[in-house]
Write an enzyme that holds these catalytic residues in place. Structure first.
Site, PDB file in Angstrom:
ATOM      1  N   GLU A  52      27.321  34.707-101.985  1.00 17.20           N
ATOM      2  CA  GLU A  52      26.722  33.474-102.489  1.00 17.20           C
ATOM      3  C   GLU A  52      27.617  32.274-102.173  1.00 17.20           C
ATOM      4  O   GLU A  52      28.841  32.328-102.342  1.00 17.20           O
ATOM      5  CB  GLU A  52      26.548  33.632-104.004  1.00 17.20           C
ATOM      6  CG  GLU A  52      25.950  32.452-104.720  1.00 17.20           C
ATOM      7  CD  GLU A  52      25.835  32.706-106.219  1.00 17.20           C
ATOM      8  OE1 GLU A  52      25.138  31.931-106.887  1.00 17.20           O
ATOM      9  OE2 GLU A  52      26.463  33.670-106.726  1.00 17.20           O
ATOM     10  N   LYS A 121      18.027  29.981-105.325  1.00 20.86           N
ATOM     11  CA  LYS A 121      18.315  30.812-106.489  1.00 20.86           C
ATOM     12  C   LYS A 121      17.431  30.384-107.657  1.00 20.86           C
ATOM     13  O   LYS A 121      17.294  29.196-107.950  1.00 20.86           O
ATOM     14  CB  LYS A 121      19.795  30.679-106.850  1.00 20.86           C
ATOM     15  CG  LYS A 121      20.279  31.572-107.973  1.00 20.86           C
ATOM     16  CD  LYS A 121      21.791  31.446-108.136  1.00 20.86           C
ATOM     17  CE  LYS A 121      22.344  32.370-109.201  1.00 20.86           C
ATOM     18  NZ  LYS A 121      23.817  32.278-109.301  1.00 20.86           N
ATOM     19  N   CYS A 177      22.601  36.595-106.909  1.00 19.97           N
ATOM     20  CA  CYS A 177      23.500  36.843-108.044  1.00 19.97           C
ATOM     21  C   CYS A 177      22.779  37.001-109.382  1.00 19.97           C
ATOM     22  O   CYS A 177      22.221  38.050-109.673  1.00 19.97           O
ATOM     23  CB  CYS A 177      24.562  35.753-108.101  1.00 19.97           C
ATOM     24  SG  CYS A 177      26.020  36.261-109.063  1.00 19.97           S
TER      25      CYS A 177
END
Length: 677
Positions: A52, A121, A177
């Site tokens: 990330e 994200k 994540c």
């Protein structure tokens, strides 16, 4: 495609990459990413994931909102895109990108000089050490958009799938994540929409215990989603102002760990594995509830296609293939499997005896592995029922070819277990039957055909059933799963039949380990264990055909093939429905070199052997003919017995339902067309 290419058999190579991070230096980070990308290309990797925000660094706090930093990120991405034009590998890179009025934490999917798409994200942690909500906007709900940066344009949103048009089954879904830490994850939606390879780019600073939590989430996601899951977390070089980083990488498939990298490595690393796309497709087709779940969802996803152009030649095989798929080489797993298998068998027999009110069991004991194991299962069952061991009516029934060693072992085991053991010689009755039916042996001729063999096998079973009638007991079957697969049993009044078969779900290659476990776990006393050890060392033989002094006894494996290969063939046919050519490819890698790969614990050195492709092909053909075209009628009428292995059972009431008059032509055609002779 060459037979020796993994891409010819439904596999795809994936990589979880960690580069040494340079804090807030996108140019240096882009160079490190490209170095790893070139290494992946050289190793014919289809998909490579990076951590990330790897282009900027994850822990740069408010620097991420500075235009010079974001400009440098775009230049770094442009350099990666340009350099990727000559690379086979799909690169998935983390970067902060501007879209509309906000900044997004993104995964950028790059392939052969183009950006295939950008996934923002969705779930931004803003608790404890995390403060992403200060810097980024959530991508949740963004769909159908297009992003532009550095002169590049690409689809933008959480509605993207990336599918290879020339590698069947390779469809990539991306989450970032925190997306995997929530109750209903993007990965679940992506998998239901068709993603077979799920990607997670992670920052995730390390604290005590977090690595275990990550592994649990990755494993459970891959299991629930029937998918591969490729995970890469930030590592060395990230800012340690307040946090530390371990660079955890892992690759899971359908709940199984394929590969993991070294944590706390000072430098970059690439963790590789070959994932089985066919296996995932088969699992999803088999598990109908997966598609039922999909039909409850109404989410729409855009599918971006690309041509991977994988190599057609041999690139090796980066995947652990167990020689014995029913028998794990890991000692702790094998011990657990043996504990469960033995107790499944015992519990099955206990319940059958309790339900029928039966106080006695009748069993034939040859001194071979199968009847030995069935006998010790029966002994434990009567113990649990509080019955005396004398209620086990055990008979050894020597025939025309019974060896002195096996007979001695059978008698010794029956005595050591304190059963009601007896010898019942069938030769006189068998001779009379052969004479009555006009068989040449009845006239004194040495004709040892299938009738000669089955008369003996049938008489033994006939005696056992009549003895059960006479003494008010039930006949315990001893034939195993491997014999049922190959039809290596005498139908009807023969070893195919019993009142209850405790071994029906146990493959031949597992039984020896079960007996070793019984010895090691001290289920019985030393006298029993000594006899069990002697039986383990004997060769597998039906002992139905006489041999001259000095000749080797009749060998089962000379007729139907090595059980180690046939159990390999059975597992991948029964459990996953794989093509014969793929099974042959995998068997070659598992069995070609005695010195490579792991063997099950305590497996005798003198019984370790290799098999070349020609031998694998030969016995696979035998398996296909016997399994698909010959032996189903025996399985269709098989007695009750518990399923033991997750690899499957052959009960017509359970895992395997098939017509008794089917053809093996389709499987033999695949073997002929696709496996070199």
């Amino acid at each position: 495609m060459s037979f020796h290419s993994i891409y010819a058999h439904g596999f795809a190579r994936v990589a979880a990459c960690v580069t040494t991070s340079h804090v807030a230096d996108p140019t240096a980070n882009a160079k490190a990413i490209l170095a790893a990308a070139n290494a992946c290309h050289e190793q014919s990797v289809a998909v490579a994931v990076f951590p990330e925000l790897c282009l900027s660094g994850y822990a740069i706090e408010d620097l991420v909102k500075q235009d010079p930093l974001l400009d440098a990120v775009e230049r770094g991405l442009a350099a990666i895109v340009e350099a990727s034009s000559t690379l086979m590998t799909v690169l998935i890179v983390g970067a902060p990108l501007r879209f509309g009025a906000r900044i997004y934490n993104c995964a950028v999917v790059v392939h052969r000089g183009a950006v295939l798409g950008v996934v923002p994200k969705s779930y931004l942690p803003t608790y404890r050490e995390f403060y992403e909500g200060r810097h980024f906007a959530s991508g949740a709900g963004i769909a159908g958009e297009t992003i532009a940066f550095g002169g590049l344009h690409a689809p933008f949103g959480v509605d993207l799938l990336f599918a290879a048009e020339d590698v069947p089954g390779l469809t990539i879904g991306v989450e970032i994540c925190e997306d995997m830490w929530i109750p209903v994850t993007p990965a679940s939606e992506l998998a239901l929409a068709g993603a077979s390879v799920l990607i997670n780019l992670s920052g995730s600073p390390i604290t005590i215990g977090r690595a275990r939590a990550r592994a649990l989430l990755c494993q459970s996601t891959s299991a629930r989603c029937l998918a591969a899951y490729v995970y890469s977390a930030a590592g060395a070089g990230e800012s340690t102002t307040d946090l530390a980083w371990d660079g955890q990488t892992s690759i899971y498939e359908n709940g199984a760990l394929l590969a993991e990298g070294e944590r706390f490595r000072q430098g970059g690393q690439i963790t590789l594995a070959d994932v089985d796309l066919d296996l995932l497709r088969q699992e999803r087709a088999l598990m109908g509830t997966f598609d039922d779940n999909r039909r409850q969802r109404e989410a729409f996803f855009r599918k971006v296609t690309f041509a991977l152009k994988p190599p057609a030649g041999d690139i090796g095989f980066l995947r652990k293939i167990e020689r014995f798929p029913f028998v794990p080489s890991d000692e702790s797993l094998l011990e657990q499997d043996c504990y469960e298998a033995y107790n499944i068998q015992v519990a099955g027999l206990v319940q059958r005896m309790r339900a029928t009110g039966t106080k006695r069991v009748v069993i034939g004991v040859s001194g071979g592995l199968d009847s030995t194991h069935a006998l010790i299962v029966a002994a434990k069952a009567v113990d649990l029922l509080g019955l005396p061991r004398e209620n086990i009516l055990a008979y050894t029934m020597p025939g025309f070819a019974t060896g002195s060693e096996s007979k001695t072992n059978a008698l010794a085991l029956m005595k050591a277990l304190q059963t009601n053991g007896q010898e019942l010689d069938i030769r006189t009755t068998a001779t009379q039957m052969l004479k009555d039916i006009g068989h040449p042996f009845g006239k004194g001729e040495k004709v040892y055909d299938v009738t000669f063999e089955n008369v003996q096998a049938g008489l033994r079973t006939d005696y056992l059933f009549r003895l059960a009638n006479h003494h008010g007991g039930i006949v315990i079957g001893t034939g195993d799963l491997s014999e049922l697969a190959l039809g290596w049993c005498t139908y009807g009044v023969g070893d195919q039949m019993a009142h209850y078969n405790v071994n029906a779900g146990v493959p031949k290659t597992l039984i020896q380990h079960l007996i070793r476990w019984v010895i090691a776990s001290k289920q019985f006393d030393d006298d029993v264990n000594r006899t069990l050890s002697l039986i383990l060392s004997a060769e597998i033989s039906p002992e139905l055909v006489p041999v001259e002094p000095g000749e080797k006894p009749q060998s089962t494996e000379a007729s139907v093939g090595p059980y180690e290969l046939q159990d390999f063939n059975l597992f991948y046919t029964l459990r996953f429905g794989m093509r014969p050519s793929k099974i042959a490819f995998m068997a070659q890698h598992a069995w070609k070199d005695v010195a490579k790969g792991e063997w099950p614990p305590a497996f005798p050195n003198d019984k370790r052997r290799a098999h070349d492709l020609a031998e694998i092909r030969r016995w696979l053909e035998v398996f296909l003919r016997r399994f698909f075209a010959f032996s189903q009628f025996k399985r269709s009428a098989m007695p009750n017995g518990p399923k033991v292995s997750a690899g499957g059972s052959l009960s017509p009431r359970g895992d395997w339902r098939a017509p008794s008059d089917s053809s093996a032509a389709a499987w033999l055609e695949d073997l002929e067309r696709n496996v070199p002779k």
